[in-house]
Design a protein around this motif. Structure first.
Motif, PDB file in Angstrom:
ATOM      1  N   GLY A 409       0.796  -1.159   0.086  1.00 12.79           N
ATOM      2  CA  GLY A 409       0.030  -0.113   0.052  1.00 12.79           C
ATOM      3  C   GLY A 409       0.770   1.189   0.088  1.00 12.79           C
ATOM      4  O   GLY A 409       0.110   2.417  -0.038  1.00 12.79           O
ATOM      5  N   LEU A 464      -6.394  -3.251  -4.460  1.00 13.77           N
ATOM      6  CA  LEU A 464      -5.325  -2.756  -3.654  1.00 13.77           C
ATOM      7  C   LEU A 464      -6.019  -3.113  -2.202  1.00 13.77           C
ATOM      8  O   LEU A 464      -5.611  -3.640  -1.297  1.00 13.77           O
ATOM      9  CB  LEU A 464      -4.889  -1.363  -3.701  1.00 13.77           C
ATOM     10  CG  LEU A 464      -3.697  -0.896  -2.675  1.00 13.77           C
ATOM     11  CD1 LEU A 464      -2.560  -1.433  -2.975  1.00 13.77           C
ATOM     12  CD2 LEU A 464      -3.594   0.778  -2.938  1.00 13.77           C
ATOM     13  N   PHE A 465      -7.378  -2.524  -2.281  1.00 14.95           N
ATOM     14  CA  PHE A 465      -7.964  -2.583  -0.871  1.00 14.95           C
ATOM     15  C   PHE A 465      -8.374  -4.117  -0.692  1.00 14.95           C
ATOM     16  O   PHE A 465      -8.081  -4.617   0.406  1.00 14.95           O
ATOM     17  CB  PHE A 465      -9.316  -1.875  -1.120  1.00 14.95           C
ATOM     18  CG  PHE A 465     -10.183  -1.836   0.213  1.00 14.95           C
ATOM     19  CD1 PHE A 465      -9.750  -1.264   1.113  1.00 14.95           C
ATOM     20  CD2 PHE A 465     -11.572  -2.689   0.086  1.00 14.95           C
ATOM     21  CE1 PHE A 465     -10.826  -1.039   2.283  1.00 14.95           C
ATOM     22  CE2 PHE A 465     -12.373  -2.511   1.122  1.00 14.95           C
ATOM     23  CZ  PHE A 465     -11.834  -1.886   2.305  1.00 14.95           C
ATOM     24  N   THR A 468      -4.702  -5.826   0.306  1.00 14.73           N
ATOM     25  CA  THR A 468      -4.385  -5.544   1.733  1.00 14.73           C
ATOM     26  C   THR A 468      -5.284  -5.998   2.755  1.00 14.73           C
ATOM     27  O   THR A 468      -4.726  -6.503   3.821  1.00 14.73           O
ATOM     28  CB  THR A 468      -3.982  -4.028   2.078  1.00 14.73           C
ATOM     29  OG1 THR A 468      -5.211  -3.368   1.613  1.00 14.73           O
ATOM     30  CG2 THR A 468      -3.130  -3.600   1.168  1.00 14.73           C
ATOM     31  N   LEU A 469      -6.656  -5.921   2.500  1.00 16.29           N
ATOM     32  CA  LEU A 469      -7.509  -6.169   3.610  1.00 16.29           C
ATOM     33  C   LEU A 469      -7.521  -7.811   3.671  1.00 16.29           C
ATOM     34  O   LEU A 469      -7.254  -8.198   5.007  1.00 16.29           O
ATOM     35  CB  LEU A 469      -9.107  -6.044   3.000  1.00 16.29           C
ATOM     36  CG  LEU A 469      -9.843  -6.126   4.266  1.00 16.29           C
ATOM     37  CD1 LEU A 469      -9.719  -4.846   5.109  1.00 16.29           C
ATOM     38  CD2 LEU A 469     -11.408  -6.048   3.608  1.00 16.29           C
ATOM     39  N   ASN A 472      -4.356  -8.337   5.721  1.00 12.38           N
ATOM     40  CA  ASN A 472      -4.443  -7.936   7.191  1.00 12.38           C
ATOM     41  C   ASN A 472      -5.171  -8.973   7.931  1.00 12.38           C
ATOM     42  O   ASN A 472      -4.863  -9.426   9.018  1.00 12.38           O
ATOM     43  CB  ASN A 472      -5.261  -6.682   7.271  1.00 12.38           C
ATOM     44  CG  ASN A 472      -4.003  -5.704   6.980  1.00 12.38           C
ATOM     45  OD1 ASN A 472      -2.805  -5.715   7.369  1.00 12.38           O
ATOM     46  ND2 ASN A 472      -4.409  -4.644   6.271  1.00 12.38           N
ATOM     47  N   VAL A 473      -6.308  -9.414   7.360  1.00  9.55           N
ATOM     48  CA  VAL A 473      -7.274 -10.360   8.212  1.00  9.55           C
ATOM     49  C   VAL A 473      -6.661 -11.561   8.406  1.00  9.55           C
ATOM     50  O   VAL A 473      -6.581 -12.102   9.453  1.00  9.55           O
ATOM     51  CB  VAL A 473      -8.486 -10.668   7.146  1.00  9.55           C
ATOM     52  CG1 VAL A 473      -9.496 -11.639   7.839  1.00  9.55           C
ATOM     53  CG2 VAL A 473      -9.385  -9.216   7.146  1.00  9.55           C
TER      54      VAL A 473
END
Lengths: 487, 451
Positions: A409, A464-465, A468-469, A472-473
């Protein structure tokens, strides 16, 4: 500024309500505070809340809804013939509203009277000239139909504003009356006030949900729009990225994705060994004295804004690499912007991130496991390698994944350090570009958000969202699972 | 049975003193030393990077705070600046900066001759290369505000051209002059002599910190002041919105929220938002505030809103931590003397948690101050920061830039003179961040209570 005055009026009503309700409550208790259900200030606050909250809520909703309503009415007035080649109803509408703003400003300056501004039979040329005299920017072709729409827009907006003022003030007064009527000594004012405050707290907490919703909606809406203009199969299937604002662009995501992954990989190659070994040394070997200066020193790296790393990549790392690998040295590198340039700077940025996360995780490994290993005769490094690290491994993997998501990101370092050419290549000395860098370059400058070349940024943002999500999760899941093991 | 009575099978190892290391122990000890060295090396590498980073910031950036000035007495010729001779500023303003440039060039040329400098130049016009384009505007502004000085000789401190500045700072070297169209070796000879004569001097340049951005051709004139104001207004928005909303949300989640699906959902949302790349917030700002709500592009208000959404998770996480650190006995005591739950939180828990909340807020603000990427998407790019806002409303609504965006803009410009300014801008930015962090640390040390 009528809006400001409206708000001031509501606030003044609220203030008055506070004072009156407080006095009324005291009076109903014959001035003896012990006869009241709640403290007097609660009666006042109750009145103030009942004045402010409904009035301002309606005000905000009205302000959001009014342009939408006016826009939809006016856009119905614009005949299809007005919408030129390459234009759209939205663009014409924007032009109309600019004209309406221009007329407003001209009236405010006194160049034009209100009657002239409203005159339905006004000559377009004369009006345009007047607007220009008033220093307003007038778009090329103000046609009679557009002018009529602009005038209608002004009238509608004007009426709506007046109605709004009346409605808001009526609501405020109604709230005041309601609060004053219920104010008497047995009224449970504190409970009412606390209920409203609780409502406010809940509203504040739901802003997080609203933000996520906003992100998802803005990404999905514009991405759908993009896929109507440009086939999704091309976006996900094409291996070329060649936007041209004249049309005929090829917008394949793979070169960008490859650049992103490659640069992140280089960054992790720098950050993970350094960060991990630093964390091991700090948590297992270093004395408290060294810890007290080395840990903050590394964490300073985390507090430095990314623009600094971007400049560092462009003006320090790049030239150093060029002097070693460039034409004067090995001859592999041809410009300061390269995968390696951005990757190294990003790696430095990620060192404290990896080290502080790993530090936490290594410290969470129970001392008993180390003691057991020492008891069997293992040296300190053997204990770390064969007992502590395997035990901490899931957590460390989680930390690395979080760092990866950071790297993917990251924007400013790659915008300045990585270059602008989209390439599918394995050479780390070549300039490449990333998803984030292209979002910036496609959305800055003047765009009308209608061409696929601008809208592609939203599809890139969506990718991208999601990426990265997901990381992260997954990382948080691993870290949490690991923590539970030893708790 | 004891070990001693066991028959030793096979070849017994020869007994050696424990003080003498065998090969295997030596290997293991060497591995231990190596491992420890790796750790030390890693820390050394990290610290080395930090030192290199700080060194390159200071070494390349400190120069930006000094600028080369030319001090010269200029004769304000009435025939040139006030043709009608009535000292009316309105009529004098008809003379453009082009009319003023010859005055300055003549003044400098006279100084060159007075100092007895031998040059191949013959005309005053050839002094143009030494002077900044901004000089004419500076003299013109002075004359228009002091019309009574026309006809007299006034000493001005004017900016030297960017190349002259670069020459004095070692950025422009004689070897590269062949490719440089704007200055040549003869000019630099004159500069050397004028430096000896004390006419050209490097001085502290306040305009770099408080001035406005300049056009791409005039790096010597560019300043960070307007962008600083933009950052300031954005931080105001962030503070006014993020602090109350963040505290309210934390209070609800920490003190009131029931354990249910909705609360869980909010918490998951907050922790995910904390990890969403900042550029995605820029996309959100563009779509929600500019496309949908039609707020003006490039306005600090919009920037502030975007940064508010971005910092909220940070503030909520730190506020919750400091609320959690207030011991339950405080709440119990308040409830025990008859306070309502709401009163116990607002009258007792919140004041005790305040130092921690403020520390977290300052750190969140510092993060927001250094953020660049989302601002680029909502149009807060550098080149709009050329005018000071007129007042409070235009401070929030008029197009402006922010410090990091201005630095980015300078880094993108082709002239290397702008690189120095970008590094200088970074020093200013880091001084702000350092101050904020020191305040946060002091707050924490002074007021935070350990229970």
């Amino acid at each position: 500024m009528p809006l400001l005055w409206l708000i001031v009026t509501v606030l003044a009503l609220a203030g008055a309500g506070y004072v009156i309700a407080r006095m009324r409550a005291l009076k109903s208790a014959n001035g003896d505070i012990r006869n009241l259900h709640s403290l007097p200030s609660y009666y006042g606050s109750n009145a103030a809340i009942k004045v402010i909250v409904p009035a301002l809520l309606v005000l905000v909703i009205w302000l959001i809804a009014q342009p939408l309503y006016v826009g939809s009415v006016v856009s119905g007035m614009i005949p299809d013939s007005e919408i030129g080649e390459g234009s759209s109803r939205d663009l014409v509408l924007a032009e109309v509203s600019r004209t309406a703003d221009g007329i407003d400003a001209a009236v405010a300056q006194g160049v034009m009277s209100e009657a002239q501004a409203r005159d339905g039979g006004a000559d377009v040329e004369v009006l345009t000239q007047r607007l220009k005299d008033a220093g307003q920017i007038v778009t090329g072709a103000v046609t009679p139909a557009k002018l009529a729409a602009a005038q209608r827009m002004r009238v509608l907006a004007d009426t709506a504003r007046q109605v709004m003022a009346v409605v808001v003030i009526l609501l405020a007064v109604a709230g005041l009356v309601w609060a004053l009527r219920e104010t008497e000594k047995d009224f449970r004012a504190r409970n009412t006030v606390e209920r409203s405050i609780r409502g406010l707290l809940i509203a504040a907490a739901s802003i997080a949900i609203l933000t996520t919703l906003g992100i998802v909606l803005s990404l999905i809406g514009n991405t759908m729009h993009f896929f109507r203009l440009y086939p999704a199969s091309e976006f996900f299937g094409s291996l070329t990225w060649a936007p041209s604002f004249g049309g005929g662009s090829q917008l394949g995501i793979w070169p960008l994705l490859w650049g992103t992954i490659y640069i992140s990989f280089v960054a992790l190659l720098v950050a993970v060994p350094v960060g991990l070994f630093a964390a091991i040394y700090l948590s297992e070997y270093a004395g408290s004295k060294m810890r007290s200066w080395a840990k903050p020193a590394l964490e300073v790296l985390a507090g430095i804004p990314t623009i600094v790393y971007g400049l560092f990549a462009l003006l320090t790392v790049g030239p150093i690499l060029l002097s070693v690998f460039g034409n004067d040295g090995l001859g592999w590198m041809h410009g300061t912007r390269a995968v390696l340039t951005a990757g190294i700077a990003m790696g430095i940025m990620l060192i404290p991130f990896v080290s502080s996360l790993s530090d936490d995780i290594i410290n969470a490994v129970p001392q008993a496991m180390r003691d057991g290993s020492y008891g069997l005769g293992a040296t300190k490094s053997e204990t770390i390698r064969q007992v502590v690290l395997p035990a901490a491994l899931p957590g460390i993997v989680g930390a690395v994944l979080l760092a990866t998501s950071r790297a993917i990101g990251e924007t400013m370092i790659v915008v300045l350090g990585a270059g602008a050419a989209a390439r599918l290549s394995l050479n780390p000395f070549e300039a490449m570009t990333t998803v984030t860098a292209k979002i910036v370059s496609q959305l800055t400058g003047d765009n009308d958000f209608a061409s696929p070349e601008a809208l592609v940024a939203f599809a890139l943002g969506m990718t991208l969202f999601v990426l990265t999500l997901g990381l992260n999760v997954f990382a948080l899941f691993i870290v949490r699972k690991y923590r539970e093991q030893y708790e | 049975m004891t070990d001693a009575s066991m028959p030793s099978g096979g070849k017994a190892a020869p007994r050696k003193s424990l003080m003498i290391e065998d090969a295997r122990t030596k290997r293991r000890n060497a591995a231990e030393k190596r491992f420890q060295a790796y750790g030390l090396a890693a820390i050394a590498v990290g610290v080395f990077f930090l030192v290199v980073l700080l060194w390159s910031i200071l070494a390349s950036g400190l120069g930006a705070f000094q600028q080369t000035f030319i001090e010269t007495p200029i004769y304000l010729d009435e025939a040139k600046v006030d043709k009608k001779g009535n000292r009316n500023p309105e009529e004098m303003s008809k003379t453009t900066t082009f009319g003023y440039a010859p005055l300055i060039q003549t003044a400098l040329w006279e100084q060159v001759q007075a100092a007895g400098i031998e040059t191949p130049f013959t005309k005053s016009k050839e002094m143009k290369a030494l002077l900044s384009d901004s000089a004419a505007a500076q003299v013109r502004d002075y004359v228009l505000s002091h019309p009574e000085q026309v006809g007299e000789t006034v000493t001005f401190r004017i900016l030297a051209a960017s190349r002259v500045d670069g020459y004095l700072k070692g950025r422009v070297v004689r070897e590269d002059l062949a490719r440089d169209k704007s200055i040549d070796a003869e000019h630099l000879d004159v500069v050397d002599r004028l430096v000896d004569a004390g006419v050209i001097r490097k001085q502290f340049n306040l305009d770099f910190i408080v001035g406005a951005d300049a056009s791409e051709k005039r790096p010597e004139q560019a300043g960070l002041g307007v962008a600083m104001l933009g950052s300031f207004y954005m931080m105001l928005v962030v503070l006014v919105l993020a602090l109350p909303i963040g505290v309210a949300a934390s209070i609800y989640l920490e003190e009131f929220a029931p354990q249910n699906k909705v609360t869980d959902f909010i918490e998951v949302n907050i922790s995910n938002l904390a990890a969403v790349p900042s550029i995605v917030f820029g996309i959100l700002g563009l779509a929600a505030f500019i496309q949908f709500a039609h707020l003006p592009m490039s306005a600090p208000l919009v920037g502030g809103l975007v940064l508010t959404l971005m910092t909220l998770p940070t503030i909520i996480i730190s506020t919750r931590a400091s609320l959690k650190s207030v011991p339950p006995s405080i709440r119990d005591a308040a409830l025990g003397v008859g306070a309502s739950k709401m009163q116990s939180v607002f009258h007792h828990v919140l004041p005790l948690a305040m130092p921690g909340i403020l520390t977290g807020t300052i750190i969140g603000l510092a993060q927001a101050l250094g953020e660049t990427a989302p601002l680029l998407l909502i149009g807060m790019v550098g080149y709009v920061a050329t005018n000071y806002p007129d007042g409070l409303v235009s401070g929030f609504m008029a197009p402006n830039s922010a410090m990091p965006a201005q630095i980015f803009e300078w880094a993108k410009r082709a002239d290397p003179a702008y690189y120095e300014r970008a590094w200088g801008g970074i020093i200013v930015l880091l001084v702000f961040l350092l101050t904020m962090n020191i305040i946060a640390i002091i707050l924490r040390r002074r007021f935070e209570r350990r229970w």
